[in-house]
Motif scaffolding. Sequence first.
Motif, short mmCIF file in Angstrom:
data_model
loop_
_atom_site.label_atom_id
_atom_site.label_comp_id
_atom_site.label_asym_id
_atom_site.label_seq_id
_atom_site.Cartn_x
_atom_site.Cartn_y
_atom_site.Cartn_z
N LYS A 169 0.84 -1.19 0.00
CA LYS A 169 0.00 0.00 0.00
C LYS A 169 0.88 1.24 0.00
CE LYS A 169 -3.77 -2.46 0.44
NZ LYS A 169 -4.75 -2.59 -0.64
N SER A 170 0.42 2.26 -0.71
CA SER A 170 1.16 3.52 -0.73
C SER A 170 0.74 4.34 0.48
CB SER A 170 0.88 4.28 -2.02
OG SER A 170 1.63 5.48 -2.05
N SER A 171 1.07 3.85 1.65
CA SER A 171 0.73 4.54 2.89
C SER A 171 1.99 5.09 3.53
CB SER A 171 0.04 3.57 3.86
OG SER A 171 0.93 2.54 4.24
N ASP A 172 1.79 5.98 4.47
CA ASP A 172 2.93 6.57 5.18
C ASP A 172 3.70 5.50 5.94
OD1 ASP A 172 4.55 8.71 6.10
OD2 ASP A 172 3.47 8.67 8.00
N VAL A 173 2.96 4.57 6.54
CA VAL A 173 3.61 3.49 7.30
C VAL A 173 4.47 2.63 6.39
CG1 VAL A 173 3.23 1.43 8.71
CG2 VAL A 173 1.81 3.46 9.06
N ALA A 188 -1.13 11.08 3.13
CA ALA A 188 -1.94 10.29 2.21
C ALA A 188 -3.29 9.91 2.81
CB ALA A 188 -1.19 9.04 1.77
N ALA A 189 -3.34 9.66 4.12
CA ALA A 189 -4.57 9.19 4.76
C ALA A 189 -5.63 10.28 4.86
CB ALA A 189 -4.27 8.62 6.14
N VAL A 190 -5.24 11.57 4.86
CA VAL A 190 -6.20 12.65 5.10
C VAL A 190 -6.37 13.59 3.91
CG1 VAL A 190 -5.80 12.58 7.58
CG2 VAL A 190 -4.41 14.09 6.15
N ILE A 191 -5.47 13.50 2.94
CA ILE A 191 -5.51 14.45 1.85
C ILE A 191 -6.81 14.36 1.04
CG2 ILE A 191 -4.41 12.98 0.12
CD1 ILE A 191 -3.83 16.77 0.72
N GLY A 192 -7.43 13.18 1.00
CA GLY A 192 -8.66 13.03 0.26
C GLY A 192 -9.84 13.76 0.87
#
Length: 201
Positions: A169-173, A188-192
Amino acid sequence: MESALAARLAAAPEEGIAPVHFVWIVAKDRASGTPSPMGIWSGDEDLTVTVALPDGTTASRAYLGGLGLEVEGLQYVADLTDNPVTVTLSQIAPAAQALVRGLDVRLAPVEVHATTMTGGALTSAPQLQWVGIVDEGPISTPAAGGAGGIALSIRSEIMTQLGQVNPAKSSDVHQKRRAAGDRFSEYAAVIGERKMQWYKR
């Protein structure tokens, strides 16, 4: 392609052709997992030949005969079509039994070489035709009086890799797991969920 083989292929419409295939399979020992390579070819007797390797070098290899080897499905295309090659063996040949029952052929690397025969001799050194991995290897056990066999499906390893789905996954973690200082996906998790007009600060 060697000139002798090219000439034989060019003369095939008038003179006919007798293709022969050489298959090199690097299976694994089921107990230890160590590589156990085996060479087989479509002739009747055992043979030692020098073949070209995928890395451009050559090697002298021993190939076992008398296995009823047939190679089908060799295609050369200019797109990304995944066309597996089928290698068929007699299931009653001892060497075939040792290969598929005694060794682990799952995902085993495979090289297929080919040439022709002229007057009972090889026209040229076997030419590299296919490089792949064993995808399937069903053993067909026939009824009494029937015909069985072993059919190994050899797929291109490159095409197999291209067709797989990347679970990452292209996640920060995930990005930080690869590189601790990577901040590319920090938001990435909140930009949407953010609504921002480009001309406002």
